[in-house]
Design an enzyme around this catalytic site. Structure first.
Site, PDB file in Angstrom:
ATOM      1  N   SER A 173      66.746  37.686  37.190  1.00  0.00           N
ATOM      2  CA  SER A 173      67.749  37.815  36.045  1.00  0.00           C
ATOM      3  C   SER A 173      69.354  38.284  36.721  1.00  0.00           C
ATOM      4  CB  SER A 173      67.424  39.047  35.257  1.00  0.00           C
ATOM      5  OG  SER A 173      66.152  38.615  34.189  1.00  0.00           O
ATOM      6  N   CYS A 185      66.182  43.334  43.675  1.00  0.00           N
ATOM      7  CA  CYS A 185      65.510  44.621  44.358  1.00  0.00           C
ATOM      8  C   CYS A 185      66.306  45.069  45.524  1.00  0.00           C
ATOM      9  CB  CYS A 185      64.071  43.959  45.002  1.00  0.00           C
ATOM     10  SG  CYS A 185      63.413  42.628  44.018  1.00  0.00           S
ATOM     11  N   ASN A 233      60.362  47.826  45.738  1.00  0.00           N
ATOM     12  CA  ASN A 233      61.129  48.027  44.560  1.00  0.00           C
ATOM     13  C   ASN A 233      60.790  48.411  43.320  1.00  0.00           C
ATOM     14  OD1 ASN A 233      59.520  45.756  44.532  1.00  0.00           O
ATOM     15  ND2 ASN A 233      60.952  44.692  43.240  1.00  0.00           N
ATOM     16  N   PRO A 234      61.211  48.630  42.011  1.00  0.00           N
ATOM     17  CA  PRO A 234      60.368  49.198  41.169  1.00  0.00           C
ATOM     18  C   PRO A 234      59.137  48.585  40.544  1.00  0.00           C
ATOM     19  CG  PRO A 234      62.761  48.851  40.790  1.00  0.00           C
ATOM     20  CD  PRO A 234      62.567  48.307  41.944  1.00  0.00           C
ATOM     21  N   CYS A 235      59.166  47.264  40.593  1.00  0.00           N
ATOM     22  CA  CYS A 235      57.779  46.606  40.067  1.00  0.00           C
ATOM     23  C   CYS A 235      56.764  46.468  41.209  1.00  0.00           C
ATOM     24  CB  CYS A 235      57.954  45.372  39.365  1.00  0.00           C
ATOM     25  SG  CYS A 235      59.190  45.775  38.219  1.00  0.00           S
ATOM     26  N   GLU A 283      56.515  44.848  44.180  1.00  0.00           N
ATOM     27  CA  GLU A 283      56.191  43.679  44.657  1.00  0.00           C
ATOM     28  C   GLU A 283      56.920  43.258  46.081  1.00  0.00           C
ATOM     29  OE1 GLU A 283      57.722  43.769  42.136  1.00  0.00           O
ATOM     30  OE2 GLU A 283      59.283  42.489  41.797  1.00  0.00           O
ATOM     31  N   PRO A 322      57.008  39.907  38.780  1.00  0.00           N
ATOM     32  CA  PRO A 322      56.344  40.196  37.640  1.00  0.00           C
ATOM     33  C   PRO A 322      56.934  38.828  36.736  1.00  0.00           C
ATOM     34  CG  PRO A 322      57.516  42.071  38.238  1.00  0.00           C
ATOM     35  CD  PRO A 322      57.688  41.311  39.261  1.00  0.00           C
ATOM     36  N   GLY A 345      59.000  39.236  34.201  1.00  0.00           N
ATOM     37  CA  GLY A 345      58.971  39.642  32.797  1.00  0.00           C
ATOM     38  C   GLY A 345      59.916  38.858  31.969  1.00  0.00           C
TER      39      GLY A 345
END
Ligand code: ADP
Length: 558
Positions: free
Chosen positions: A63, A79, A260-262, A264, A407, A409
């Site tokens: 994004s 990330c 990183n946050p998710c 991966e 992800p 998303g």
């Protein structure tokens, strides 16, 4: 070509004033291709190739690239990982840096493992330390306040080692609801801990300030607490630290502490990474993946992501330096579950797991080839000589890592396909539109699959729209297997795909292991063990209905 969901997402956050999606892709392609000129190449050709890939929805970058490309200060990576040292200066310096990264559209991961535990000595004041969890709350509030660009809040990952004295407090930190909402939590699990659990051994919690053993606990007791919390709320996840570090391509530069946050993308302190994903549904031909076309797509995508490293406007000098040292990129996939449907293979089958591995093996292999070619032409990443690659026979390599499964998303919504390697959450998506009206759209791949077999009747359409599933219909068993949704697929198969994908992915793989509401704590423990034994770098479970707020709601569960 775009679904109504995609239109809504694009309008809300991605398209600049008056821009069409085609304009956006031209803007992104042109911006990233400028790096070619810096390398003495023709940027028009590259821009055209990049634009076509995005226009065809075959490949989309993360994004921040879609949103920020073309801006004056275009930060394009998703990330980041920042270090947190055991001093107030470091804690608040990193908090400031995280705020700047959030403002630029990125997500941040931190390990709090270097902080001394709560109630430990503070020599400067003669007082007591507050401990990692209390500082996490400060970070959380700061994140809440600093909204990102177009009202996107920042996202954070907090990691704490399983042998930190405050680990119990960390594991239960989100027990009281409505706290740390801007954080995902993961416990850094060591091999030693997993062995202690298996053997029923006691386990030492160590003060990182002086290496002293603070207390000894039963490893199984700690594991049970972790399992209970994950069963209750899906958090914390597990981050298998030793597994992650076994695959560190540049051990000489230091060890991984957090992703990183998710979760991966494990990164060294101050590194950032740009992700991009291939929409596999656009690459199915003649009852198989079109591997020839996939090869071309991978090579163009690697060139795109590598150029992002040169053109990116980094939010901090330290990030620019660390990122350019290893030039990590993370190419991944989306739409995998729909490819299985198109190929008439149940997600919950050995055939599907094998195909997951085959696809990722091919992509990582080709991405390495592409990176080696770029390395030969433009130079290897600066830390190449000290990396694992010369020992593996590589003469050049442009990027220390090439693949990551994100992800996806939002970009999977834009591309109109299933996210990452996840099964379909539901066969129809309901979203509340104006005045509480609910709009339901049946997944197009599912409609095609059933129509081709003359099974898409009005009654079936109605059932899918209301239930999001065909589990309770009179359709043949095989059809139901192929169309099984995330919560109907046994957790074992979720982990099997995660492990198969991980085996051939340089960085990590984003995957939620869905579990039925009735799943027991023992079931969660079994999933954790399976993921560890299967070589996964991390795992997150979600038990149906265990968290009040469910991000995706797919029809009502009948
Ligand atoms: P997208 O589909 O929007 O490109 P993903 O869902 O694939 O993003 O997430 C990729 C990574 O982007 C995450 O792991 C995280 O690092 C970052 N990210 C995702 N959502 C956010 C957010 N709201 N704020 C900051 N970073 C985010």
């Amino acid at each position: 070509m775009f679904s109504s969901e995609a239109e809504a997402v694009l309008q809300a956050r991605y398209l600049k004033d008056g821009e069409t999606p085609a304009d956006m892709f031209r803007r992104v392609a042109g911006h990233v291709a400028q790096a070619e000129t810096r390398n003495g190449r023709d940027s028009f050709r590259a821009a055209d190739e990049y634009r076509r890939l995005m226009d065809d929805l075959v490949f989309l970058p993360n994004s921040p690239t879609l949103i920020n490309a073309g801006k004056a200060r275009a930060q394009l990576a998703a990330c980041f990982v920042l270090p947190v040292d055991d001093s107030l200066t470091s804690i608040f310096e990193t908090l400031k840096n995280a705020a700047l990264i959030h403002q630029s559209g990125g997500g941040t991961g931190f390990s709090f493992s270097r902080l001394r535990p709560a109630c430990d000595r503070v020599s400067t004041t003669g007082g007591e330390a507050s401990g990692p969890v209390s500082f996490m709350h400060i970070y959380d509030v700061a994140t809440q306040v600093v909204k990102q660009g177009a009202a996107r809040r920042g996202a954070n990952m907090a990691v704490l080692r399983v042998d930190h004295p405050d680990i119990e407090q960390f594991i239960t930190a989100k027990r009281s609801h409505d706290v740390l909402n801007n954080f995902n939590l993961s416990v850094a699990i060591t091999d030693d801990f997993m062995q202690a659990v298996a053997a029923g051994r006691p386990y030492a919690l160590v003060n990182p300030r002086n290496g002293g053993v603070v207390k000894t606990v039963a490893a199984r007791g700690l594991f049970s607490l972790l399992v209970r919390m994950a069963w209750e709320s899906g958090e914390p996840g597990l981050f298998f630290l030793d597994t992650v570090n076994r695959y560190n391509p540049t051990p000489g530069l230091g060890a991984f502490e957090a992703p990183n946050p998710c979760s991966e993308q494990p990164l060294l302190p101050y590194e950032s990474c740009v992700l991009g994903s291939i929409n596999l549904t656009r690459l199915v031909a003649g009852g198989d993946i079109d591997f020839g076309r996939l090869r071309q797509v991978v090579h163009t995508a690697v060139s795109f992501l590598d150029n992002v490293i040169d053109i990116n406007d980094y939010p901090l000098p330290a990030v620019a330096e660390a990122t350019r040292r290893t030039r990590k990129i993370g190419l991944g996939i989306m739409g995998l579950a729909e490819v299985f449907i198109m190929l008439d293979i149940p997600y919950a089958s050995e055939a599907a797991v094998k195909l997951t591995g085959r696809i990722l093996e091919f992509i990582t292999g080709e991405a390495r080839q592409a990176s080696a070619l770029l390395g030969a032409e433009r130079g290897s990443f600066p830390a190449f000589a000290a990396s694992v690659y010369p020992g593996r026979g590589f003469a050049a390599m442009r990027n220390a890592t090439v693949t990551t499964i994100a992800p996806t998303g939002t970009i999977s919504i834009i591309a109109g396909c299933s996210s990452g390697i996840e099964p379909l959450f539901a066969l129809a998506l309901s979203r509340r539109v104006l005045e509480g009206r609910v709009l339901t759209s049946v997944n197009r791949t599912v409609v095609d699959y059933l129509s081709q077999r003359n099974l898409y009747t009005e009654e079936i359409a109605e059932t899918i729209a209301t239930c999001g599933s065909v589990a309770d219909t009179a359709l043949p068993a095989r059809i139901k297997e192929v169309l099984a949704t995330a919560r109907e697929i046994a957790p074992y198969w979720h982990v099997a795909h995660l492990a198969a994908a991980q085996m051939f992915t340089d960085n990590g793989v984003s995957k939620t292991v869905n579990m039925p509401h009735e799943a027991s704590e023992a079931d969660v423990a079994a999933i954790f063990r399976q993921a560890y034994a299967g070589g996964c770098k991390g795992v997150t479970v979600y038990r149906d209905g265990s968290r009040a707020e469910q991000v995706l709601t797919g029809g009502t569960v009948c």
